[in-house]
Design a protein around this motif. Sequence first.
Motif, mmCIF file in Angstrom:
data_model
loop_
_atom_site.group_PDB
_atom_site.id
_atom_site.type_symbol
_atom_site.label_atom_id
_atom_site.label_comp_id
_atom_site.label_asym_id
_atom_site.label_seq_id
_atom_site.Cartn_x
_atom_site.Cartn_y
_atom_site.Cartn_z
ATOM 1 N N MET A 75 0.807 -1.218 0.000
ATOM 2 C CA MET A 75 0.000 0.000 0.000
ATOM 3 C C MET A 75 0.839 1.267 0.000
ATOM 4 O O MET A 75 0.365 2.323 -0.455
ATOM 5 N N MET A 76 2.072 1.191 0.487
ATOM 6 C CA MET A 76 2.892 2.390 0.625
ATOM 7 C C MET A 76 4.216 2.296 -0.139
ATOM 8 O O MET A 76 4.576 3.215 -0.871
ATOM 9 N N VAL A 77 4.930 1.184 0.037
ATOM 10 C CA VAL A 77 6.263 1.075 -0.564
ATOM 11 C C VAL A 77 6.183 0.928 -2.078
ATOM 12 O O VAL A 77 6.825 1.696 -2.825
ATOM 13 N N LEU A 78 5.401 -0.031 -2.566
ATOM 14 C CA LEU A 78 5.307 -0.235 -4.010
ATOM 15 C C LEU A 78 4.715 0.971 -4.738
ATOM 16 O O LEU A 78 5.227 1.364 -5.791
ATOM 17 N N PRO A 79 3.632 1.595 -4.238
ATOM 18 C CA PRO A 79 3.175 2.832 -4.896
ATOM 19 C C PRO A 79 4.242 3.921 -4.934
ATOM 20 O O PRO A 79 4.314 4.692 -5.897
ATOM 21 N N GLY A 80 5.094 3.995 -3.900
ATOM 22 C CA GLY A 80 6.181 4.967 -3.929
ATOM 23 C C GLY A 80 7.166 4.680 -5.036
ATOM 24 O O GLY A 80 7.638 5.600 -5.729
ATOM 25 N N LEU A 81 7.487 3.399 -5.242
ATOM 26 C CA LEU A 81 8.371 3.017 -6.339
ATOM 27 C C LEU A 81 7.723 3.310 -7.688
ATOM 28 O O LEU A 81 8.386 3.772 -8.633
ATOM 29 N N ILE A 82 6.429 3.061 -7.787
ATOM 30 C CA ILE A 82 5.713 3.330 -9.045
ATOM 31 C C ILE A 82 5.728 4.828 -9.354
ATOM 32 O O ILE A 82 5.941 5.238 -10.500
ATOM 33 N N ALA A 83 5.510 5.645 -8.328
ATOM 34 C CA ALA A 83 5.543 7.097 -8.533
ATOM 35 C C ALA A 83 6.929 7.560 -8.979
ATOM 36 O O ALA A 83 7.062 8.417 -9.860
ATOM 37 N N ALA A 84 7.980 6.979 -8.397
ATOM 38 C CA ALA A 84 9.342 7.345 -8.795
ATOM 39 C C ALA A 84 9.634 6.926 -10.226
ATOM 40 O O ALA A 84 10.398 7.594 -10.928
ATOM 41 N N ALA A 85 9.015 5.834 -10.675
ATOM 42 C CA ALA A 85 9.236 5.367 -12.042
ATOM 43 C C ALA A 85 8.438 6.160 -13.068
ATOM 44 O O ALA A 85 8.933 6.456 -14.163
ATOM 45 N N LEU A 86 7.206 6.517 -12.720
ATOM 46 C CA LEU A 86 6.335 7.201 -13.682
ATOM 47 C C LEU A 86 6.541 8.711 -13.695
ATOM 48 O O LEU A 86 6.411 9.348 -14.751
ATOM 49 N N TYR A 87 6.828 9.287 -12.540
ATOM 50 C CA TYR A 87 6.946 10.745 -12.440
ATOM 51 C C TYR A 87 8.265 11.114 -11.746
ATOM 52 O O TYR A 87 8.267 11.688 -10.654
ATOM 53 N N PRO A 88 9.391 10.802 -12.367
ATOM 54 C CA PRO A 88 10.687 11.009 -11.697
ATOM 55 C C PRO A 88 10.992 12.465 -11.374
ATOM 56 O O PRO A 88 11.535 12.765 -10.311
ATOM 57 N N GLU A 89 10.629 13.381 -12.285
ATOM 58 C CA GLU A 89 10.935 14.795 -12.046
ATOM 59 C C GLU A 89 10.155 15.330 -10.859
ATOM 60 O O GLU A 89 10.689 16.049 -10.008
ATOM 61 N N GLU A 90 8.882 14.992 -10.786
ATOM 62 C CA GLU A 90 8.051 15.456 -9.674
ATOM 63 C C GLU A 90 8.505 14.854 -8.356
ATOM 64 O O GLU A 90 8.484 15.528 -7.317
ATOM 65 N N MET A 91 8.917 13.611 -8.367
ATOM 66 C CA MET A 91 9.368 12.973 -7.133
ATOM 67 C C MET A 91 10.704 13.544 -6.672
ATOM 68 O O MET A 91 10.970 13.611 -5.471
ATOM 69 N N ARG A 92 11.539 13.949 -7.628
ATOM 70 C CA ARG A 92 12.805 14.577 -7.239
ATOM 71 C C ARG A 92 12.564 15.926 -6.576
ATOM 72 O O ARG A 92 13.294 16.317 -5.662
ATOM 73 N N ARG A 93 11.530 16.625 -7.027
ATOM 74 C CA ARG A 93 11.213 17.919 -6.415
ATOM 75 C C ARG A 93 10.606 17.749 -5.029
ATOM 76 O O ARG A 93 10.939 18.483 -4.105
ATOM 77 N N ASP A 94 9.685 16.787 -4.891
ATOM 78 C CA ASP A 94 9.012 16.586 -3.604
ATOM 79 C C ASP A 94 8.421 15.187 -3.566
ATOM 80 O O ASP A 94 7.322 14.961 -4.073
ATOM 81 N N SER A 95 9.133 14.254 -2.948
ATOM 82 C CA SER A 95 8.653 12.871 -2.892
ATOM 83 C C SER A 95 7.496 12.687 -1.920
ATOM 84 O O SER A 95 6.829 11.646 -1.948
ATOM 85 N N ASN A 96 7.220 13.679 -1.056
ATOM 86 C CA ASN A 96 6.083 13.572 -0.141
ATOM 87 C C ASN A 96 4.752 13.534 -0.885
ATOM 88 O O ASN A 96 3.745 13.102 -0.323
ATOM 89 N N ARG A 97 4.747 13.981 -2.136
ATOM 90 C CA ARG A 97 3.507 14.041 -2.912
ATOM 91 C C ARG A 97 3.218 12.743 -3.663
ATOM 92 O O ARG A 97 2.258 12.683 -4.431
ATOM 93 N N ALA A 98 4.020 11.707 -3.462
ATOM 94 C CA ALA A 98 3.936 10.503 -4.293
ATOM 95 C C ALA A 98 2.530 9.912 -4.337
ATOM 96 O O ALA A 98 1.966 9.698 -5.414
ATOM 97 N N PHE A 99 1.943 9.643 -3.182
ATOM 98 C CA PHE A 99 0.641 8.977 -3.149
ATOM 99 C C PHE A 99 -0.441 9.867 -3.747
ATOM 100 O O PHE A 99 -1.273 9.411 -4.535
ATOM 101 N N ALA A 100 -0.427 11.155 -3.389
ATOM 102 C CA ALA A 100 -1.436 12.084 -3.912
ATOM 103 C C ALA A 100 -1.313 12.240 -5.424
ATOM 104 O O ALA A 100 -2.328 12.336 -6.134
ATOM 105 N N VAL A 101 -0.085 12.265 -5.944
ATOM 106 C CA VAL A 101 0.126 12.377 -7.391
ATOM 107 C C VAL A 101 -0.437 11.157 -8.104
ATOM 108 O O VAL A 101 -1.090 11.276 -9.155
#
Length: 223
Positions: free
Chosen positions: A161-187
């Motif tokens: 519920m938390m770890v894998l979605p975080g990895l998915i967010a880093a893979a799909l939206y790398p630029e946004e996650m580099r700016r602010d990874s706290n937004r991963a789930f909401a994004v």
Amino acid sequence: FTWLSILSALLTKISVTIFAGAVVLNEVLGWSKWVASISLLVLTGVYTSIGGLAAVVYTEVLQSIVLLIGCTALLWYGMAAVGGWKGLEAKLPPTHFELMKPLDHPDFPWLGVILGMPISGIWYWCTDQVMVQRVLSAKSVSASQSACVFAGWLKLTPMFMMVLPGLIAAALYPEEMRRDSNRAFAVLVAKLLPAGWQGPMIAVMLSSFMAALASCFNSCSTL
């Protein structure tokens, strides 16, 4: 001990929960973090003072069911978008898949994780008033024991519920996650889920933040 518990709740659970809720409202609705934080505090304070622990328990049970279903859907859509496990591995460096870091790692050395997590885990799950009040509110000793065992099994789900979605967010939206990874789930909720899933997920995320705050408020009041 009482004041230490209240202070730890303020500095850890309450502040973190307010920040997490503000991030979601800022990402989804465009509210400023100050407005979102104040709104969460006011709404949570009102329904906690009126409903007490019963309002907290019933709210958390309902939102947990919806959250489990919604997170399963988010994981499904996310893995499909990233190309499955092979696609996820291809888009991220190998270090993202390591559960244990080397001993010289600056943030999470494996020895610190092994020694530190049991201490903090026993403190939070076994002695913290936020958790203790739930056990004490059970109708019988057997019911409280069964609930503790069930909660232990539920602790297996954050990996999905938390770890894998975080990895998915880093893979799909790398630029946004580099700016602010706290937004991963909401994004992921705002950009990946279909329209029919977004509304319920946003609602249950906000209710989970409010339920967490209500638990802290109620436990502080008992102390």
